[in-house]
Design a protein around this motif. Structure first.
Motif, PDB file in Angstrom:
ATOM      1  N   ILE A  24     -36.996 -23.849 -49.129  1.00  0.00           N
ATOM      2  CA  ILE A  24     -36.434 -25.138 -48.720  1.00  0.00           C
ATOM      3  C   ILE A  24     -35.035 -24.962 -48.149  1.00  0.00           C
ATOM      4  N   SER A  25     -34.228 -24.111 -48.750  1.00  0.00           N
ATOM      5  CA  SER A  25     -32.870 -23.899 -48.232  1.00  0.00           C
ATOM      6  C   SER A  25     -32.903 -23.288 -46.838  1.00  0.00           C
ATOM      7  N   THR A  26     -33.925 -22.468 -46.563  1.00  0.00           N
ATOM      8  CA  THR A  26     -34.081 -21.919 -45.211  1.00  0.00           C
ATOM      9  C   THR A  26     -34.365 -23.032 -44.215  1.00  0.00           C
ATOM     10  N   VAL A  27     -35.259 -23.965 -44.591  1.00  0.00           N
ATOM     11  CA  VAL A  27     -35.565 -25.100 -43.718  1.00  0.00           C
ATOM     12  C   VAL A  27     -34.338 -25.978 -43.522  1.00  0.00           C
ATOM     13  N   VAL A  28     -33.574 -26.215 -44.590  1.00  0.00           N
ATOM     14  CA  VAL A  28     -32.345 -27.021 -44.487  1.00  0.00           C
ATOM     15  C   VAL A  28     -31.372 -26.363 -43.515  1.00  0.00           C
ATOM     16  N   ALA A  29     -31.233 -25.040 -43.618  1.00  0.00           N
ATOM     17  CA  ALA A  29     -30.321 -24.323 -42.725  1.00  0.00           C
ATOM     18  C   ALA A  29     -30.762 -24.461 -41.264  1.00  0.00           C
ATOM     19  N   VAL A  30     -32.080 -24.367 -41.030  1.00  0.00           N
ATOM     20  CA  VAL A  30     -32.587 -24.510 -39.665  1.00  0.00           C
ATOM     21  C   VAL A  30     -32.336 -25.927 -39.141  1.00  0.00           C
ATOM     22  N   LEU A  31     -32.538 -26.942 -39.985  1.00  0.00           N
ATOM     23  CA  LEU A  31     -32.291 -28.322 -39.566  1.00  0.00           C
ATOM     24  C   LEU A  31     -30.813 -28.538 -39.228  1.00  0.00           C
ATOM     25  N   LEU A  32     -29.933 -27.990 -40.045  1.00  0.00           N
ATOM     26  CA  LEU A  32     -28.496 -28.117 -39.759  1.00  0.00           C
ATOM     27  C   LEU A  32     -28.119 -27.406 -38.467  1.00  0.00           C
ATOM     28  N   SER A  33     -28.859 -26.359 -38.136  1.00  0.00           N
ATOM     29  CA  SER A  33     -28.534 -25.619 -36.909  1.00  0.00           C
ATOM     30  C   SER A  33     -28.740 -26.467 -35.661  1.00  0.00           C
ATOM     31  N   TYR A  34     -29.571 -27.515 -35.740  1.00  0.00           N
ATOM     32  CA  TYR A  34     -29.738 -28.410 -34.584  1.00  0.00           C
ATOM     33  C   TYR A  34     -28.421 -29.115 -34.273  1.00  0.00           C
ATOM     34  N   ALA A  35     -27.755 -29.636 -35.306  1.00  0.00           N
ATOM     35  CA  ALA A  35     -26.474 -30.308 -35.089  1.00  0.00           C
ATOM     36  C   ALA A  35     -25.442 -29.327 -34.552  1.00  0.00           C
ATOM     37  N   LEU A  36     -25.401 -28.130 -35.131  1.00  0.00           N
ATOM     38  CA  LEU A  36     -24.452 -27.117 -34.665  1.00  0.00           C
ATOM     39  C   LEU A  36     -24.770 -26.679 -33.244  1.00  0.00           C
ATOM     40  N   ALA A  37     -26.051 -26.673 -32.872  1.00  0.00           N
ATOM     41  CA  ALA A  37     -26.458 -26.249 -31.528  1.00  0.00           C
ATOM     42  C   ALA A  37     -25.933 -27.202 -30.464  1.00  0.00           C
ATOM     43  N   HIS A  38     -25.898 -28.507 -30.771  1.00  0.00           N
ATOM     44  CA  HIS A  38     -25.367 -29.476 -29.797  1.00  0.00           C
ATOM     45  C   HIS A  38     -23.893 -29.186 -29.499  1.00  0.00           C
ATOM     46  N   VAL A  39     -23.137 -28.839 -30.520  1.00  0.00           N
ATOM     47  CA  VAL A  39     -21.717 -28.516 -30.315  1.00  0.00           C
ATOM     48  C   VAL A  39     -21.587 -27.218 -29.535  1.00  0.00           C
ATOM     49  N   PHE A  40     -22.389 -26.225 -29.894  1.00  0.00           N
ATOM     50  CA  PHE A  40     -22.358 -24.916 -29.219  1.00  0.00           C
ATOM     51  C   PHE A  40     -22.562 -25.080 -27.718  1.00  0.00           C
ATOM     52  N   ARG A  41     -23.521 -25.911 -27.338  1.00  0.00           N
ATOM     53  CA  ARG A  41     -23.847 -26.065 -25.922  1.00  0.00           C
ATOM     54  C   ARG A  41     -22.750 -26.794 -25.148  1.00  0.00           C
ATOM     55  N   ARG A  42     -21.884 -27.488 -25.853  1.00  0.00           N
ATOM     56  CA  ARG A  42     -20.802 -28.209 -25.171  1.00  0.00           C
ATOM     57  C   ARG A  42     -19.565 -27.338 -24.936  1.00  0.00           C
ATOM     58  N   ILE A  43     -19.583 -26.132 -25.448  1.00  0.00           N
ATOM     59  CA  ILE A  43     -18.495 -25.204 -25.138  1.00  0.00           C
ATOM     60  C   ILE A  43     -18.715 -24.691 -23.718  1.00  0.00           C
ATOM     61  N   PRO A  44     -17.746 -24.818 -22.828  1.00  0.00           N
ATOM     62  CA  PRO A  44     -17.946 -24.450 -21.413  1.00  0.00           C
ATOM     63  C   PRO A  44     -18.321 -22.979 -21.253  1.00  0.00           C
ATOM     64  N   PRO A  45     -19.137 -22.652 -20.228  1.00  0.00           N
ATOM     65  CA  PRO A  45     -19.566 -21.266 -20.009  1.00  0.00           C
ATOM     66  C   PRO A  45     -18.405 -20.297 -19.827  1.00  0.00           C
ATOM     67  N   GLN A  46     -17.307 -20.768 -19.236  1.00  0.00           N
ATOM     68  CA  GLN A  46     -16.168 -19.882 -19.007  1.00  0.00           C
ATOM     69  C   GLN A  46     -15.450 -19.499 -20.303  1.00  0.00           C
ATOM     70  N   MET A  47     -15.737 -20.220 -21.390  1.00  0.00           N
ATOM     71  CA  MET A  47     -15.137 -19.896 -22.692  1.00  0.00           C
ATOM     72  C   MET A  47     -16.155 -19.096 -23.521  1.00  0.00           C
ATOM     73  N   SER A  48     -16.586 -17.970 -22.977  1.00  0.00           N
ATOM     74  CA  SER A  48     -17.646 -17.186 -23.615  1.00  0.00           C
ATOM     75  C   SER A  48     -17.214 -16.665 -24.984  1.00  0.00           C
ATOM     76  N   ASN A  49     -15.959 -16.238 -25.110  1.00  0.00           N
ATOM     77  CA  ASN A  49     -15.508 -15.724 -26.402  1.00  0.00           C
ATOM     78  C   ASN A  49     -15.551 -16.813 -27.478  1.00  0.00           C
ATOM     79  N   ALA A  50     -15.238 -18.042 -27.088  1.00  0.00           N
ATOM     80  CA  ALA A  50     -15.297 -19.154 -28.040  1.00  0.00           C
ATOM     81  C   ALA A  50     -16.742 -19.376 -28.499  1.00  0.00           C
ATOM     82  N   LYS A  51     -17.694 -19.202 -27.574  1.00  0.00           N
ATOM     83  CA  LYS A  51     -19.102 -19.339 -27.951  1.00  0.00           C
ATOM     84  C   LYS A  51     -19.513 -18.265 -28.947  1.00  0.00           C
ATOM     85  N   HIS A  52     -19.061 -17.027 -28.705  1.00  0.00           N
ATOM     86  CA  HIS A  52     -19.384 -15.950 -29.632  1.00  0.00           C
ATOM     87  C   HIS A  52     -18.825 -16.250 -31.024  1.00  0.00           C
TER      88      HIS A  52
END
Length: 462
Positions: A24-52
């Protein structure tokens, strides 16, 4: 027990049929990753180090704080530093093989330690070895891709040319790649070239398409989770490993129960892989640019459910399952062992060795080796049978015969898959052989019969 674990234990007991907390904790972590993924995608491509950096930090949060795998994070951090050192310091053609050996031996230690703990506790537990298996695919693939980047392109396959790395990544990029948060724990695994494309591409104009595609995968994963929750206590391989199970059962009812159990058990894998795939897509992985306003996609799926459940040949079923691992085994193990170009006739020796590497990658339970050796022999036997029957049937038979041939191919492939996979699920030699005995060793007998008829007697036309 952590506060989060106590809450998940209560939730599991009340509503989820006592599914283990670590699942269950694995599933919870995957679900939370959706919210984190939206933020990740909003980091501009030119800020590659920030994405890493964001990707690494998100993995520390999800795998550490949510799943409680701090020791596992330390294992993978140390492994990352060692592998990166080998990549940067070794300048010989043996570099990828050294990375392969070191990564596999480190993972072997983790597998053995987990296996001993499970034997003491009496239950199978999720720990960092799943993430380490994805890690091994990534770092060994990267090592071979860097090696390919130094070779004559004319001598490389199409896959090798596409993914060859001309310049080794910086330490930060390397860590961002191996610690990419949506797929860190369960995959999918992918090449560095795919990661670099995701980091550099501007997907702002495809935001809606990315979200819709990603959340469709989430819904698919939730559907399979419901299947598993409802039926996992009724259909289990553990029950089929009891001799009493087969009393007064016909072979047909046993075979049907085996195949239904296979679907239910695979539902747990479909859940994890589809949910993780969706989070990766929301983060931008697999986006291949726009064509007249419509997004193009790379196939990053770890499983094609329709191919597994409706495929008419064993090869199609195998190719549709654990795709990231199959890709790694084909391009970074099999073709390098066989030393043959893509599309040439399969080598039995290379096939068996590749399946053995797959078993080693999974761990050291006897069931893994029964599954993968039998899978190699079954795949070869199915290939012989198809080569000798497929063309004559489709060239001369009527539509009814073709339909029956297709249905038989599907039924036999499904039964073979579940028969072969049973040891993988029950792990021990005794339980594995009990299930095979209850099924009259049908697939073993069939494989031996095919080899005797087509290879021994000489009916094989090629």
């Amino acid at each position: 027990m952590r506060v989060l674990d106590r809450g998940l234990a209560w939730l599991s007991h009340q509503y989820l049929g006592d599914i283990p907390v670590d699942r269950i904790s694995t599933v919870v972590a995957v679900l939370l990753s959706y919210a984190l993924a939206h933020v990740f995608r909003r980091i501009p491509p030119q800020m590659s180090n920030a994405k890493h950096v964001y990707s690494i930090a998100s993995t520390l949060l999800l795998f550490g704080a949510v799943q409680g795998q701090y020791a596992g994070l330390m294992h993978l951090a140390v492994g990352s530093v060692i592998v990166y050192g080998l990549i940067r310091l070794m300048r010989t053609r043996y570099m990828p093989y050294a990375v392969f050996l070191v990564a596999m031996l480190h993972m072997s230690y983790s597998h053995i330690r987990r296996q001993l703990n499970e034997q003491r506790s009496g239950r199978v537990e999720l720990d960092h070895t799943g993430a380490q298996m994805v890690f091994v695919i990534k770092v060994t693939s990267l090592a071979f891709c860097i090696y390919d980047g130094q070779q004559d392109k004319a001598k490389l396959s199409g896959y090798q040319r596409k993914n060859a790395i001309m310049q080794a990544p910086s330490l930060l990029e390397f860590l961002g790649y191996v610690f990419f948060f949506p797929g860190f724990a369960v995959g999918p695994a992918f090449e560095l070239a795919t990661y670099r494309q995701m980091i550099c591409l501007d997907d702002a104009k495809a935001s809606g398409q990315l979200a819709r595609r990603g959340y469709r995968k989430l819904l698919e994963g939730l559907f399979w989770m419901a299947v598993y929750v409802v039926y996992s206590n009724t259909y289990t391989f553990a029950e089929m490993a009891r001799r009493e199970f087969y009393v007064q059962r016909t072979f047909a009812s046993t075979a049907l129960h085996l195949c239904i159990t296979g679907v239910v058990v695979r539902a747990a894998y479909y859940t994890a892989w589809k949910m993780s795939e969706g989070a990766c897509i929301v983060a931008g992985l697999g986006f291949d640019g726009l064509d007249a306003g419509r997004a193009r996609w790379l196939d990053i799926a770890n499983v094609h459910v329709r191919g597994v459940e409706t495929g008419s040949s064993l090869r199609q079923l195998i190719d549709s399952w654990n795709i990231g691992t199959n890709t790694w085994l084909r391009h970074h193990v099999y073709l390098r062992i066989a030393q043959r170009p893509e599309g040439s006739r399969a080598s039995t020796r290379a096939t068996v060795l590749t399946f053995l590497v797959s078993a080693w990658w999974h761990g050291f339970y006897p069931g893994y080796y029964l599954t993968f050796v039998m899978a190699a022999l079954s795949a070869n036997a199915a290939r012989i049978l198809r080569r000798n029957l497929h063309a004559p049937v489709y060239a001369h038979a009527g539509s009814t015969v073709k339909l029956v041939y297709g249905l038989l191919g599907w039924a036999l492939s499904k039964y073979t898959l579940d028969f072969v996979a049973a040891p993988f699920m029950v792990l021990t030699l005794q339980s594995s052989l009990e299930i095979w005995r209850g099924n009259y060793y049908a697939v073993v007998v069939g494989v031996v019969g095919i080899y005797v008829l087509f290879r021994g007697v000489g009916l094989d036309k090629i």
